[in-house]
Design a protein around this motif. Structure first.
Motif, PDB file in Angstrom:
ATOM      1  N   ALA A 181       0.810  -1.215   0.000  1.00  0.00           N
ATOM      2  CA  ALA A 181       0.000   0.000   0.000  1.00  0.00           C
ATOM      3  C   ALA A 181       0.845   1.268   0.000  1.00  0.00           C
ATOM      4  O   ALA A 181       0.511   2.240  -0.670  1.00  0.00           O
ATOM      5  CB  ALA A 181      -0.932  -0.008   1.202  1.00  0.00           C
ATOM      6  N   LYS A 182       1.934   1.256   0.726  1.00  0.00           N
ATOM      7  CA  LYS A 182       2.761   2.465   0.806  1.00  0.00           C
ATOM      8  C   LYS A 182       3.315   2.847  -0.556  1.00  0.00           C
ATOM      9  O   LYS A 182       3.242   4.011  -0.964  1.00  0.00           O
ATOM     10  CB  LYS A 182       3.912   2.248   1.802  1.00  0.00           C
ATOM     11  CG  LYS A 182       4.746   3.500   2.038  1.00  0.00           C
ATOM     12  CD  LYS A 182       5.784   3.273   3.127  1.00  0.00           C
ATOM     13  CE  LYS A 182       6.585   4.554   3.390  1.00  0.00           C
ATOM     14  NZ  LYS A 182       7.586   4.349   4.473  1.00  0.00           N
ATOM     15  N   MET A 183       3.854   1.881  -1.283  1.00  0.00           N
ATOM     16  CA  MET A 183       4.403   2.157  -2.596  1.00  0.00           C
ATOM     17  C   MET A 183       3.293   2.539  -3.574  1.00  0.00           C
ATOM     18  O   MET A 183       3.439   3.459  -4.383  1.00  0.00           O
ATOM     19  CB  MET A 183       5.171   0.950  -3.117  1.00  0.00           C
ATOM     20  CG  MET A 183       6.462   0.663  -2.375  1.00  0.00           C
ATOM     21  SD  MET A 183       7.711   1.948  -2.616  1.00  0.00           S
ATOM     22  CE  MET A 183       8.200   1.655  -4.314  1.00  0.00           C
ATOM     23  N   LYS A 226      -2.997   3.867   7.740  1.00  0.00           N
ATOM     24  CA  LYS A 226      -1.682   3.601   8.306  1.00  0.00           C
ATOM     25  C   LYS A 226      -1.713   2.354   9.197  1.00  0.00           C
ATOM     26  O   LYS A 226      -0.854   1.483   9.084  1.00  0.00           O
ATOM     27  CB  LYS A 226      -1.213   4.801   9.133  1.00  0.00           C
ATOM     28  CG  LYS A 226      -0.731   5.992   8.327  1.00  0.00           C
ATOM     29  CD  LYS A 226      -0.239   7.079   9.260  1.00  0.00           C
ATOM     30  CE  LYS A 226       0.289   8.280   8.498  1.00  0.00           C
ATOM     31  NZ  LYS A 226       0.763   9.333   9.430  1.00  0.00           N
ATOM     32  N   LYS A 227      -2.697   2.267  10.042  1.00  0.00           N
ATOM     33  CA  LYS A 227      -2.781   1.131  10.967  1.00  0.00           C
ATOM     34  C   LYS A 227      -3.106  -0.175  10.260  1.00  0.00           C
ATOM     35  O   LYS A 227      -2.566  -1.236  10.581  1.00  0.00           O
ATOM     36  CB  LYS A 227      -3.838   1.420  12.050  1.00  0.00           C
ATOM     37  CG  LYS A 227      -3.436   2.515  13.025  1.00  0.00           C
ATOM     38  CD  LYS A 227      -4.527   2.771  14.040  1.00  0.00           C
ATOM     39  CE  LYS A 227      -4.139   3.880  15.011  1.00  0.00           C
ATOM     40  NZ  LYS A 227      -5.219   4.169  15.986  1.00  0.00           N
ATOM     41  N   ALA A 228      -3.989  -0.095   9.263  1.00  0.00           N
ATOM     42  CA  ALA A 228      -4.457  -1.316   8.618  1.00  0.00           C
ATOM     43  C   ALA A 228      -3.520  -1.830   7.529  1.00  0.00           C
ATOM     44  O   ALA A 228      -3.364  -3.040   7.355  1.00  0.00           O
ATOM     45  CB  ALA A 228      -5.856  -1.084   8.029  1.00  0.00           C
ATOM     46  N   ASN A 279      -1.707   9.399   4.447  1.00  0.00           N
ATOM     47  CA  ASN A 279      -1.568  10.014   5.766  1.00  0.00           C
ATOM     48  C   ASN A 279      -2.755   9.753   6.685  1.00  0.00           C
ATOM     49  O   ASN A 279      -2.794  10.264   7.803  1.00  0.00           O
ATOM     50  CB  ASN A 279      -1.372  11.536   5.618  1.00  0.00           C
ATOM     51  CG  ASN A 279      -0.061  11.872   4.931  1.00  0.00           C
ATOM     52  OD1 ASN A 279       0.987  11.353   5.301  1.00  0.00           O
ATOM     53  ND2 ASN A 279      -0.109  12.735   3.918  1.00  0.00           N
ATOM     54  N   ASP A 280      -3.716   8.967   6.210  1.00  0.00           N
ATOM     55  CA  ASP A 280      -4.896   8.655   7.013  1.00  0.00           C
ATOM     56  C   ASP A 280      -4.535   7.638   8.104  1.00  0.00           C
ATOM     57  O   ASP A 280      -3.902   6.622   7.823  1.00  0.00           O
ATOM     58  CB  ASP A 280      -6.002   8.104   6.115  1.00  0.00           C
ATOM     59  CG  ASP A 280      -7.294   7.873   6.866  1.00  0.00           C
ATOM     60  OD1 ASP A 280      -7.435   6.792   7.478  1.00  0.00           O
ATOM     61  OD2 ASP A 280      -8.157   8.765   6.842  1.00  0.00           O
ATOM     62  N   GLU A 281      -4.941   7.910   9.320  1.00  0.00           N
ATOM     63  CA  GLU A 281      -4.571   7.045  10.446  1.00  0.00           C
ATOM     64  C   GLU A 281      -5.114   5.623  10.296  1.00  0.00           C
ATOM     65  O   GLU A 281      -4.433   4.651  10.627  1.00  0.00           O
ATOM     66  CB  GLU A 281      -5.059   7.652  11.765  1.00  0.00           C
ATOM     67  CG  GLU A 281      -4.320   8.919  12.179  1.00  0.00           C
ATOM     68  CD  GLU A 281      -2.814   8.679  12.330  1.00  0.00           C
ATOM     69  OE1 GLU A 281      -2.422   7.614  12.859  1.00  0.00           O
ATOM     70  OE2 GLU A 281      -2.033   9.548  11.899  1.00  0.00           O
TER      71      GLU A 281
END
Length: 234
Positions: free
Chosen positions: A194-196, A228-230, A223-225
């Motif tokens: 997801a990050k890439m 980020k967590k999921a 940048n959504d929390e």
């Protein structure tokens, strides 16, 4: 360019995709992220006709893809880089590329396209007579992308292009996606990384157990929390 509206897909009694709606505009990179088994690949297979929908619409440049045979969809300017690459292992690199151009009749143009692929992927040029099944995972992924480019598509659907690759090769593959996009090709990217995926996309959708749970600008989702967590391990 591409619009899915209220798409539903099932596997027998299993309802896999629920009322999914998404759009991909001309010139965008749109990422579809989600956990393994969320239904991302099913959506791509339904777009390209490999899987039939229960209901809903898939419209690409004014054409309802649910009413078109899969073999005809590629002639509309759409290419699919499938999960697992699915290159032809018993054929050479050069033969695989030629297979990507099977809908074309312009021999000189095909050779020009082969040269363009080899300029983009020098390692493939070095191995043009080598059997594709003997390539490394990264080289096979490059071949799968190169084969898709041979049809001169307007849009490419990419399914998990970084799967099974080392971090260094993952970076290289995403650089390739950005270069393809710079050529004016629209990209719908399905990716577990997801990050890439979010870092190179214009917009993105988050798929959870068959339905869209979030959508928006890729930078905002990055940048959504919750995201980020999921999905980002943060």
């Amino acid at each position: 360019m591409l619009e899915l509206k209220d798409l539903n897909v099932s596997y027998g009694a299993i309802h896999a995709i629920y009322d999914v709606s998404l759009t991909v505009n001309d010139g965008e990179i749109v990422s579809l992220i989600g956990a393994n088994g969320a239904g991302k690949t099913t959506i791509l297979h339904t777009i390209t006709g490999l899987k039939k929908s229960m209901n809903g619409s898939i419209v690409y440049n004014g054409n309802d893809l649910t009413k078109i045979e899969p073999s005809k969809i590629i002639t509309l300017g759409m290419a699919h880089v499938p999960e697992g690459r699915h290159i032809f292992p018993a054929m050479t690199v050069g033969e695989n590329l030629e297979m990507g151009a099977y809908i074309r009749n312009d021999k000189d143009g095909i050779q020009t396209s082969v040269k363009e692929v080899f300029e983009r992927f020098p390692r493939l040029k070095e191995r043009r007579k080598q059997l594709a099944g003997t390539l490394s995972g990264g080289e096979q992924q490059m071949l799968a992308v190169g084969r898709a480019l041979m049809s001169r598509p307007n849009i490419i659907l990419m399914d998990e292009p970084s799967m099974g690759l080392s971090p260094l090769l993952v970076k290289e593959i995403f650089n390739i996606i950005k270069e393809v996009h710079k050529q004016g090709i629209t990209v719908l990217l399905v990716e577990q990384n997801a990050k890439m995926a979010l870092s190179i996309a214009d917009r993105a959708y988050v798929l959870e157990t068959g339905h869209i749970s979030m959508s928006g600008e890729a930078k905002e989702l990055l940048n959504d929390e919750k995201v980020k967590k999921a999905y980002l391990g943060l």
